[in-house]
Scaffold this motif. Structure first.
Motif, PDB file in Angstrom:
ATOM      1  N   PHE A  86      55.017  30.528  44.373  1.00  0.00           N
ATOM      2  CA  PHE A  86      55.545  30.060  43.095  1.00  0.00           C
ATOM      3  C   PHE A  86      54.538  29.201  42.347  1.00  0.00           C
ATOM      4  CE2 PHE A  86      59.292  31.114  45.451  1.00  0.00           C
ATOM      5  CZ  PHE A  86      60.286  31.392  44.527  1.00  0.00           C
ATOM      6  N   SER A  87      54.538  29.357  41.023  1.00  0.00           N
ATOM      7  CA  SER A  87      53.688  28.496  40.190  1.00  0.00           C
ATOM      8  C   SER A  87      54.528  27.817  39.115  1.00  0.00           C
ATOM      9  CB  SER A  87      52.584  29.310  39.507  1.00  0.00           C
ATOM     10  OG  SER A  87      53.078  29.891  38.311  1.00  0.00           O
ATOM     11  N   ILE A  88      54.008  26.716  38.604  1.00  0.00           N
ATOM     12  CA  ILE A  88      54.547  26.085  37.408  1.00  0.00           C
ATOM     13  C   ILE A  88      54.495  27.109  36.271  1.00  0.00           C
ATOM     14  CG2 ILE A  88      52.268  25.178  36.764  1.00  0.00           C
ATOM     15  CD1 ILE A  88      53.667  22.725  35.604  1.00  0.00           C
ATOM     16  N   SER A  89      55.303  26.929  35.256  1.00  0.00           N
ATOM     17  CA  SER A  89      55.365  27.877  34.141  1.00  0.00           C
ATOM     18  C   SER A  89      53.978  28.262  33.619  1.00  0.00           C
ATOM     19  CB  SER A  89      56.172  27.269  32.989  1.00  0.00           C
ATOM     20  OG  SER A  89      56.098  28.085  31.846  1.00  0.00           O
ATOM     21  N   GLY A  90      53.799  29.545  33.401  1.00  0.00           N
ATOM     22  CA  GLY A  90      52.539  30.051  32.862  1.00  0.00           C
ATOM     23  C   GLY A  90      52.241  29.547  31.464  1.00  0.00           C
ATOM     24  N   LYS A  91      53.259  29.012  30.777  1.00  0.00           N
ATOM     25  CA  LYS A  91      53.039  28.445  29.446  1.00  0.00           C
ATOM     26  C   LYS A  91      52.498  27.017  29.519  1.00  0.00           C
ATOM     27  CE  LYS A  91      56.474  31.271  27.033  1.00  0.00           C
ATOM     28  NZ  LYS A  91      57.744  31.276  26.238  1.00  0.00           N
ATOM     29  N   MET A  92      52.471  26.463  30.738  1.00  0.00           N
ATOM     30  CA  MET A  92      51.997  25.093  30.927  1.00  0.00           C
ATOM     31  C   MET A  92      50.703  25.010  31.717  1.00  0.00           C
ATOM     32  SD  MET A  92      55.601  23.210  31.846  1.00  0.00           S
ATOM     33  CE  MET A  92      57.134  23.684  31.035  1.00  0.00           C
ATOM     34  N   SER A  93      50.354  26.080  32.409  1.00  0.00           N
ATOM     35  CA  SER A  93      49.170  26.055  33.272  1.00  0.00           C
ATOM     36  C   SER A  93      48.688  27.480  33.533  1.00  0.00           C
ATOM     37  CB  SER A  93      49.525  25.382  34.607  1.00  0.00           C
ATOM     38  OG  SER A  93      48.497  25.531  35.565  1.00  0.00           O
ATOM     39  N   THR A  94      47.407  27.599  33.854  1.00  0.00           N
ATOM     40  CA  THR A  94      46.847  28.915  34.211  1.00  0.00           C
ATOM     41  C   THR A  94      46.995  29.201  35.708  1.00  0.00           C
ATOM     42  OG1 THR A  94      44.652  27.953  34.557  1.00  0.00           O
ATOM     43  CG2 THR A  94      45.133  28.820  32.352  1.00  0.00           C
ATOM     44  N   THR A  95      47.705  28.332  36.414  1.00  0.00           N
ATOM     45  CA  THR A  95      47.838  28.463  37.866  1.00  0.00           C
ATOM     46  C   THR A  95      48.366  29.830  38.291  1.00  0.00           C
ATOM     47  OG1 THR A  95      48.033  26.098  38.279  1.00  0.00           O
ATOM     48  CG2 THR A  95      49.060  27.561  39.881  1.00  0.00           C
ATOM     49  N   VAL A  96      49.360  30.350  37.569  1.00  0.00           N
ATOM     50  CA  VAL A  96      49.931  31.649  37.947  1.00  0.00           C
ATOM     51  C   VAL A  96      48.873  32.746  37.890  1.00  0.00           C
ATOM     52  CG1 VAL A  96      50.772  32.278  35.628  1.00  0.00           C
ATOM     53  CG2 VAL A  96      51.905  33.195  37.664  1.00  0.00           C
ATOM     54  N   ASN A  97      47.971  32.671  36.929  1.00  0.00           N
ATOM     55  CA  ASN A  97      46.892  33.661  36.827  1.00  0.00           C
ATOM     56  C   ASN A  97      45.920  33.536  37.996  1.00  0.00           C
ATOM     57  OD1 ASN A  97      47.909  34.656  34.397  1.00  0.00           O
ATOM     58  ND2 ASN A  97      46.762  33.165  33.194  1.00  0.00           N
ATOM     59  N   VAL A  98      45.642  32.299  38.397  1.00  0.00           N
ATOM     60  CA  VAL A  98      44.749  32.069  39.542  1.00  0.00           C
ATOM     61  C   VAL A  98      45.357  32.668  40.806  1.00  0.00           C
ATOM     62  CG1 VAL A  98      43.672  30.303  40.999  1.00  0.00           C
ATOM     63  CG2 VAL A  98      43.765  29.984  38.513  1.00  0.00           C
ATOM     64  N   MET A  99      46.658  32.511  40.961  1.00  0.00           N
ATOM     65  CA  MET A  99      47.344  33.066  42.137  1.00  0.00           C
ATOM     66  C   MET A  99      47.241  34.588  42.168  1.00  0.00           C
ATOM     67  SD  MET A  99      50.774  30.710  42.228  1.00  0.00           S
ATOM     68  CE  MET A  99      50.748  29.010  42.816  1.00  0.00           C
ATOM     69  N   ARG A 100      47.390  35.199  41.010  1.00  0.00           N
ATOM     70  CA  ARG A 100      47.290  36.665  40.930  1.00  0.00           C
ATOM     71  C   ARG A 100      45.852  37.122  41.178  1.00  0.00           C
ATOM     72  NH1 ARG A 100      51.073  36.397  35.638  1.00  0.00           N
ATOM     73  NH2 ARG A 100      53.106  36.624  36.662  1.00  0.00           N
ATOM     74  N   MET A 101      44.900  36.386  40.641  1.00  0.00           N
ATOM     75  CA  MET A 101      43.490  36.732  40.847  1.00  0.00           C
ATOM     76  C   MET A 101      43.119  36.647  42.323  1.00  0.00           C
ATOM     77  SD  MET A 101      41.870  34.716  37.559  1.00  0.00           S
ATOM     78  CE  MET A 101      40.274  34.553  38.335  1.00  0.00           C
ATOM     79  N   GLY A 102      43.656  35.635  43.010  1.00  0.00           N
ATOM     80  CA  GLY A 102      43.367  35.480  44.435  1.00  0.00           C
ATOM     81  C   GLY A 102      43.860  36.671  45.239  1.00  0.00           C
ATOM     82  N   ALA A 103      45.050  37.154  44.884  1.00  0.00           N
ATOM     83  CA  ALA A 103      45.589  38.335  45.578  1.00  0.00           C
ATOM     84  C   ALA A 103      44.750  39.564  45.283  1.00  0.00           C
ATOM     85  CB  ALA A 103      47.040  38.559  45.153  1.00  0.00           C
ATOM     86  N   ASP A 104      44.295  39.699  44.038  1.00  0.00           N
ATOM     87  CA  ASP A 104      43.436  40.826  43.649  1.00  0.00           C
ATOM     88  C   ASP A 104      42.116  40.792  44.408  1.00  0.00           C
ATOM     89  OD1 ASP A 104      45.343  41.695  41.886  1.00  0.00           O
ATOM     90  OD2 ASP A 104      44.400  40.804  40.121  1.00  0.00           O
ATOM     91  N   GLU A 105      41.511  39.610  44.486  1.00  0.00           N
ATOM     92  CA  GLU A 105      40.213  39.458  45.162  1.00  0.00           C
ATOM     93  C   GLU A 105      40.290  39.890  46.623  1.00  0.00           C
ATOM     94  OE1 GLU A 105      37.018  38.287  44.330  1.00  0.00           O
ATOM     95  OE2 GLU A 105      37.639  38.561  42.239  1.00  0.00           O
ATOM     96  N   LEU A 106      41.391  39.541  47.267  1.00  0.00           N
ATOM     97  CA  LEU A 106      41.544  39.867  48.694  1.00  0.00           C
ATOM     98  C   LEU A 106      42.190  41.233  48.911  1.00  0.00           C
ATOM     99  CD1 LEU A 106      42.798  36.398  50.032  1.00  0.00           C
ATOM    100  CD2 LEU A 106      40.528  37.399  50.334  1.00  0.00           C
TER     101      LEU A 106
END
Length: 283
Positions: A86-106
């Motif tokens: 889970f991430s804080i709202s995507g409208k408040m932080s880019t954290t959700v994108n980082v989480m998705r990128m991490g899954a893509d990388e691996l």
């Protein structure tokens, strides 16, 4: 099917709740001048407030580090079939994108399910706990995410701020600038809608009375809420204020659990000291 539940540190769940529900927490970062710290691990709210007072400015925050995300995936996917994070709202932080990128990388997108909570603090925490309960019941990640997507719109997150300074400087709540001018004694109610913070009702007066008025005005909706739990989440309030809200909620004889949690560094950095919210799920 074993599923690990992870959240970023903005869910503001206590250590006791994290341990009870087997939740793993990944920290966002707090930036104080040239120094950067991991939220909850290397710095806490009181140290942040002290720095802000001494430097007469508010701290900055930054998204979770992709290395932390990838390390967590690699660690937990050894022991669990799937991960829901889970991430804080995507409208408040880019954290959700980082989480998705991490899954893509691996290349583990088939085993890692990223959820944008579209909320913050224990508004997100309510969803994280529901997911953790489902994981303990043996539900798959897809089943958990499907249920969470339905629950998102039922999260009712709001809070009253003691000082507008932090929200105004942080720029994450549209409409606060218009209130900040000559309104130092104004205590706005902030609500989370569609993943964003918005000012709502305005209160004046001492915070003890303001907070109690705020809670009591929700009574009708509170009595229609999901009974399991309600959160009182604060960023450093006087014990008398907390006790007043807790006693009021107890007097309703409705909720199975009344949980009091202290907001972490990221949330505290943006709302400032003295903020309090009552957060629940609609029934």
């Amino acid at each position: 099917m074993s599923v690990k539940i992870i959240s970023d540190s903005t869910c503001d769940l206590s250590k006791e709740l994290v341990e009870k529900y087997n939740i793993s927490i990944l920290p966002l970062h707090i930036v104080l001048g040239e120094a950067e710290y991991k939220d909850g691990e290397e710095i806490g709210p009181d140290e942040i407030y002290k720095w802000a007072d001494e430097n007469k400015t508010t701290p900055k925050t930054s998204a979770i580090a992709i290395t932390d995300v990838m390390d967590a995936y690699e660690k937990w996917l050894k022991d669990y079939d799937e991960v829901v994070i889970f991430s804080i709202s995507g409208k408040m932080s880019t954290t959700v994108n980082v989480m998705r990128m991490g899954a893509d990388e691996l290349e583990v997108e088939d085993r890692v399910f990223v959820v944008d909570s579209e909320n913050l603090s224990t508004g997100s925490g309510l969803l994280v706990i529901e997911a953790a309960i489902m994981a303990q019941e043996g539900k798959s990640a897809k089943e958990i995410v499907a249920c969470i997507e339905e629950l998102k719109s039922r999260v009712k997150a709001s809070f009253v701020v003691d000082t507008l300074t932090y929200l105004h400087r942080g720029g994450r709540c549209s409409g606060v600038a218009a209130l900040a001018g000559g309104a130092l004694k104004l205590h706005p109610k902030i609500v989370v809608e569609d993943g964003a913070m918005k000012p709502d009702k305005k209160y004046r007066g001492k915070m003890k009375k303001v907070i109690l008025d705020y809670a009591k005005e929700m009574e009708e909706k509170l009595l229609q809420a999901k009974k399991d739990r309600v959160f009182i989440t604060h960023s450093g309030c006087e014990a008398e204020v907390l006790e007043g809200v807790e006693e009021y909620l107890k007097s309703l004889n409705y909720f199975e659990e009344i949980l009091i949690t202290r907001a972490g560094g990221v949330i505290s950095s943006h709302c400032g000291p003295g903020t309090l919210g009552v957060l629940y799920l609609e029934g």
